[in-house]
Design a protein around this motif. Structure first.
Motif, short mmCIF file in Angstrom:
data_model
loop_
_atom_site.label_atom_id
_atom_site.label_comp_id
_atom_site.label_asym_id
_atom_site.label_seq_id
_atom_site.Cartn_x
_atom_site.Cartn_y
_atom_site.Cartn_z
N ALA A 133 -12.18 -35.36 28.51
CA ALA A 133 -11.71 -36.18 27.17
C ALA A 133 -12.84 -36.27 26.30
O ALA A 133 -14.08 -36.50 26.60
CB ALA A 133 -11.42 -37.31 27.73
N ALA A 134 -12.43 -35.98 24.84
CA ALA A 134 -13.52 -36.28 23.95
C ALA A 134 -12.91 -37.06 22.76
O ALA A 134 -11.58 -37.16 22.87
CB ALA A 134 -13.83 -34.88 23.52
N GLU A 135 -13.63 -37.57 21.81
CA GLU A 135 -13.32 -38.49 20.89
C GLU A 135 -12.77 -37.57 19.95
O GLU A 135 -13.00 -36.40 19.58
CB GLU A 135 -14.48 -39.23 20.18
CG GLU A 135 -14.92 -40.23 21.02
CD GLU A 135 -15.81 -41.21 20.29
OE1 GLU A 135 -15.78 -41.27 19.03
OE2 GLU A 135 -16.88 -41.74 21.13
N ASP A 136 -11.65 -38.03 19.26
CA ASP A 136 -11.12 -36.99 17.96
C ASP A 136 -12.00 -36.95 16.93
O ASP A 136 -12.73 -37.57 16.59
CB ASP A 136 -9.89 -37.93 17.44
CG ASP A 136 -8.77 -38.07 18.45
OD1 ASP A 136 -8.63 -37.08 19.07
OD2 ASP A 136 -7.90 -39.04 18.35
N GLN A 137 -11.73 -35.58 16.31
CA GLN A 137 -12.57 -35.09 15.20
C GLN A 137 -11.60 -35.21 13.99
O GLN A 137 -10.83 -34.96 14.00
CB GLN A 137 -13.21 -33.83 15.48
CG GLN A 137 -14.00 -33.52 16.77
CD GLN A 137 -14.39 -32.30 16.91
OE1 GLN A 137 -13.73 -31.30 16.46
NE2 GLN A 137 -15.36 -31.96 17.99
N ASP A 138 -12.53 -35.17 12.76
CA ASP A 138 -11.87 -35.24 11.61
C ASP A 138 -11.27 -33.77 11.30
O ASP A 138 -11.22 -33.17 12.17
CB ASP A 138 -12.79 -35.59 10.41
CG ASP A 138 -13.75 -34.64 10.05
OD1 ASP A 138 -13.87 -33.58 10.67
OD2 ASP A 138 -14.68 -35.23 9.49
N GLU A 156 -17.64 -33.67 13.65
CA GLU A 156 -17.88 -35.21 13.78
C GLU A 156 -18.26 -36.06 12.74
O GLU A 156 -19.08 -35.54 11.88
CB GLU A 156 -18.78 -35.50 15.15
CG GLU A 156 -17.86 -35.01 16.30
CD GLU A 156 -18.47 -35.46 17.64
OE1 GLU A 156 -19.29 -36.40 17.66
OE2 GLU A 156 -18.53 -34.60 18.55
N ARG A 157 -17.94 -37.20 12.66
CA ARG A 157 -18.39 -38.08 11.65
C ARG A 157 -19.58 -38.66 12.03
O ARG A 157 -19.60 -39.04 13.16
CB ARG A 157 -17.41 -39.08 11.16
CG ARG A 157 -16.26 -38.54 10.59
CD ARG A 157 -15.27 -39.92 10.05
NE ARG A 157 -14.42 -39.49 9.18
CZ ARG A 157 -13.86 -39.70 8.02
NH1 ARG A 157 -14.46 -41.32 7.78
NH2 ARG A 157 -13.20 -39.18 7.21
#
Length: 63
Positions: free
Chosen positions: A50-55, A60-61
């Motif tokens: 699992a990874a954090e959402d990207q824009d 990544e921000r």
């Protein structure tokens, strides 16, 4: 001197109990075959981390 009991763990691929020790060259797997099956599942993206959402641009921000 008492002998050490070697811990048995289930193989992540097939569930066979296998020794978790330095003598088992495929640990935690029971065999090279099970190890390669697992590697193949990672390579074909059947397993994912699992990874954090990207824009929207895919970057990544930073802020």
């Amino acid at each position: 001197m008492p002998s050490r009991t070697i811990r048995q763990v289930p193989c992540p691929s097939c569930g066979t109990l296998t020794p978790f020790s330095p003598d088992n060259r495929w640990r935690p797997f029971c065999s090279e075959r099970c190890k390669l099956i697992d590697l193949g599942q990672w390579a074909t993206e059947q397993y994912r981390v699992a990874a954090e959402d990207q824009d929207e641009t895919g970057a990544e921000r930073l802020n």
